[in-house]
Design a protein around this motif. Structure first.
Motif, mmCIF file in Angstrom:
data_model
loop_
_atom_site.group_PDB
_atom_site.id
_atom_site.type_symbol
_atom_site.label_atom_id
_atom_site.label_comp_id
_atom_site.label_asym_id
_atom_site.label_seq_id
_atom_site.Cartn_x
_atom_site.Cartn_y
_atom_site.Cartn_z
ATOM 1 N N LEU A 57 -9.425 -5.164 0.767
ATOM 2 C CA LEU A 57 -11.208 -4.680 1.135
ATOM 3 C C LEU A 57 -10.573 -3.613 1.745
ATOM 4 N N ALA A 58 -9.826 -3.269 2.364
ATOM 5 C CA ALA A 58 -9.664 -2.059 2.478
ATOM 6 C C ALA A 58 -9.596 -0.645 1.740
ATOM 7 N N ASN A 59 -8.602 -1.068 1.002
ATOM 8 C CA ASN A 59 -9.052 -0.593 -0.641
ATOM 9 C C ASN A 59 -10.686 -0.200 -0.983
ATOM 10 N N SER A 60 -11.124 -1.661 -1.138
ATOM 11 C CA SER A 60 -12.208 -1.067 -1.951
ATOM 12 C C SER A 60 -12.972 -0.499 -0.636
ATOM 13 N N ASP A 61 -13.561 -0.611 0.063
ATOM 14 C CA ASP A 61 -13.635 0.272 0.471
ATOM 15 C C ASP A 61 -13.886 2.183 1.443
ATOM 16 N N LEU A 62 -12.133 2.286 1.018
ATOM 17 C CA LEU A 62 -12.210 3.484 0.740
ATOM 18 C C LEU A 62 -12.453 3.882 -0.202
ATOM 19 N N LYS A 63 -12.834 3.195 -1.496
ATOM 20 C CA LYS A 63 -13.099 3.703 -2.560
ATOM 21 C C LYS A 63 -14.482 4.336 -2.677
ATOM 22 N N ALA A 64 -15.233 3.522 -1.863
ATOM 23 C CA ALA A 64 -16.553 3.798 -1.936
ATOM 24 C C ALA A 64 -16.989 4.807 -0.862
ATOM 25 N N GLN A 65 -15.887 4.798 -0.072
ATOM 26 C CA GLN A 65 -16.308 6.236 1.111
ATOM 27 C C GLN A 65 -15.860 7.913 0.142
ATOM 28 N N LYS A 66 -15.086 7.330 -0.895
ATOM 29 C CA LYS A 66 -14.748 8.097 -2.008
ATOM 30 C C LYS A 66 -15.575 8.824 -2.500
ATOM 31 N N ASN A 67 -16.498 7.485 -3.453
ATOM 32 C CA ASN A 67 -17.384 7.502 -4.263
ATOM 33 C C ASN A 67 -18.635 7.057 -3.800
ATOM 34 N N PRO A 68 -19.594 7.770 -2.959
ATOM 35 C CA PRO A 68 -21.363 7.139 -2.545
ATOM 36 C C PRO A 68 -21.817 7.338 -3.780
ATOM 37 N N GLU A 69 -22.691 5.959 -3.650
ATOM 38 C CA GLU A 69 -23.635 6.299 -4.885
ATOM 39 C C GLU A 69 -25.059 6.361 -4.430
ATOM 40 N N PHE A 72 0.624 -1.149 -0.189
ATOM 41 C CA PHE A 72 -0.155 0.092 0.127
ATOM 42 C C PHE A 72 0.817 1.261 -0.032
ATOM 43 N N SER A 73 0.139 2.183 -0.433
ATOM 44 C CA SER A 73 0.856 3.736 -0.541
ATOM 45 C C SER A 73 0.308 4.726 -0.626
ATOM 46 N N GLY A 74 -0.029 5.213 -0.030
ATOM 47 C CA GLY A 74 -0.635 6.663 0.592
ATOM 48 C C GLY A 74 -0.420 7.379 1.673
ATOM 49 N N ASN A 75 -1.949 8.798 2.066
ATOM 50 C CA ASN A 75 -2.001 8.900 3.317
ATOM 51 C C ASN A 75 -1.700 8.158 4.293
ATOM 52 N N PHE A 76 -1.325 8.831 5.451
ATOM 53 C CA PHE A 76 -1.519 8.547 6.816
ATOM 54 C C PHE A 76 -2.526 8.230 7.594
ATOM 55 N N ILE A 77 -3.986 8.448 7.411
ATOM 56 C CA ILE A 77 -4.965 7.936 7.293
ATOM 57 C C ILE A 77 -5.129 6.972 7.238
ATOM 58 N N TYR A 78 -5.385 6.527 5.625
ATOM 59 C CA TYR A 78 -5.313 5.316 5.006
ATOM 60 C C TYR A 78 -4.715 3.947 5.922
ATOM 61 N N ALA A 79 -3.110 4.739 5.447
ATOM 62 C CA ALA A 79 -2.514 3.821 6.215
ATOM 63 C C ALA A 79 -2.375 3.862 7.496
#
Length: 83
Positions: free
Chosen positions: A71-83, A10-17
């Motif tokens: 799974l964490a990455n898909s959770d993050l994507k779902a939070q960024k792009n709520p339907e 994983f590479s990303g910001n502190f909170i997601y990490a």
């Protein structure tokens, strides 16, 4: 002590990490975190990217860690792009 290989998962910001590290620790995986900005700060240098971290896991734990990271990455994507 035997040589151990670590693989970046994983590479990303502190909170997601931190979220991913917590999930990995819940199943007994000890991740290694590389934070260029913190290393630079401690050495007296600056970094253009603040709060960006890389997470590495042992090659031996990779198959156990990848589904957790995915799974964490898909959770993050779902939070960024709520339907």
């Amino acid at each position: 002590m035997a040589d151990t290989n670590y693989i970046k998962v994983f590479s990303g910001n502190f909170i997601y990490a931190q979220m991913i590290i917590n999930r990995l620790e819940e199943v007994g995986i000890r991740a290694v975190v590389k934070d260029e900005s913190e290393s630079g700060r401690l050495a007296g240098f600056g970094s253009p990217i603040q709060g960006f971290q890389d997470i590495y896991v042992s090659e031996d734990e990779l198959t156990k860690a990848l589904p957790i990271v995915e799974l964490a990455n898909s959770d993050l994507k779902a939070q960024k792009n709520p339907e």
